[in-house]
Design an enzyme around this catalytic site. Structure first.
Site, mmCIF file in Angstrom:
data_model
loop_
_atom_site.group_PDB
_atom_site.id
_atom_site.type_symbol
_atom_site.label_atom_id
_atom_site.label_comp_id
_atom_site.label_asym_id
_atom_site.label_seq_id
_atom_site.Cartn_x
_atom_site.Cartn_y
_atom_site.Cartn_z
ATOM 1 C CG HIS A 22 -1.851 1.007 1.216
ATOM 2 N ND1 HIS A 22 -2.606 1.302 0.127
ATOM 3 C CD2 HIS A 22 -2.198 1.996 2.252
ATOM 4 C CE1 HIS A 22 -3.540 2.529 0.619
ATOM 5 N NE2 HIS A 22 -3.096 2.730 1.761
ATOM 6 C CG HIS A 34 -4.081 6.370 2.967
ATOM 7 N ND1 HIS A 34 -4.885 5.135 2.729
ATOM 8 C CD2 HIS A 34 -4.522 7.375 3.932
ATOM 9 C CE1 HIS A 34 -5.666 5.356 4.205
ATOM 10 N NE2 HIS A 34 -5.495 6.377 4.524
ATOM 11 C CB CYS A 113 -2.522 3.008 -3.329
ATOM 12 S SG CYS A 113 -1.762 1.477 -3.212
#
Length: 151
Positions: A22, A34, A113
């Site tokens: 991530h 994020h 992401c």
């Protein structure tokens, strides 16, 4: 954040989850921006989860890094600095803050992401995870565009 170098505003944070990474961008005061799945119930949960694989949208969240980690390890990773010139920090932060709470298109392949944070830092949406995925697929079985290309 004990025992780790302190991130600077605009640094990219790579978070090591089981089976994937991530990504977040450090803003200030131990907080990051994020992508998160819009309906994901846990605070700080990332969009790069199995939930978001089946969704085409994500929400841009401002969260404490600690809340995004969920006990996973992390590191500062500005790995594309050798390939692309980072935008000036004030521009990175201005672009990043403008995105908070917006709903964005999400695609595991074209807009995940990692694409998101690289676009904010460099102005270039790149994902090396996706490149590794395609390379791995190519090593196992050629991807569709290779099969259709002239030989």
């Amino acid at each position: 954040l004990l025992g780790k170098p302190r991130p600077r505003p605009g640094d990219l944070i790579e978070i090591f989850r089981i089976g994937y990474e991530h990504w977040a961008i450090y803003v200030e005061d131990d907080c990051v921006v994020h992508l998160a799945a819009p309906s994901f119930p846990r605070r700080g949960a990332g969009a790069c989860t199995i939930t978001s694989v089946f969704s085409n949208r994500a929400v841009v969240k401002y969260s404490r890094l600690e809340d995004v980690l969920h006990g996973c390890s992390w590191k500062i990773n500005n790995k594309l600095d050798g390939t692309y010139l980072p935008l000036p920090v004030d521009q990175i932060l201005q672009r990043t803050r403008k995105m908070i709470n917006k709903i964005v298109q999400y695609s595991l392949i074209e807009g995940n992401c990692e694409h998101f944070v690289n676009d904010l830092r460099y102005g270039v949406p790149r994902s090396q995870q996706v490149r590794r995925l395609w390379l791995g697929q190519w090593l196992l079985a050629e991807p569709p565009w290779v099969l259709s290309s002239p030989r």
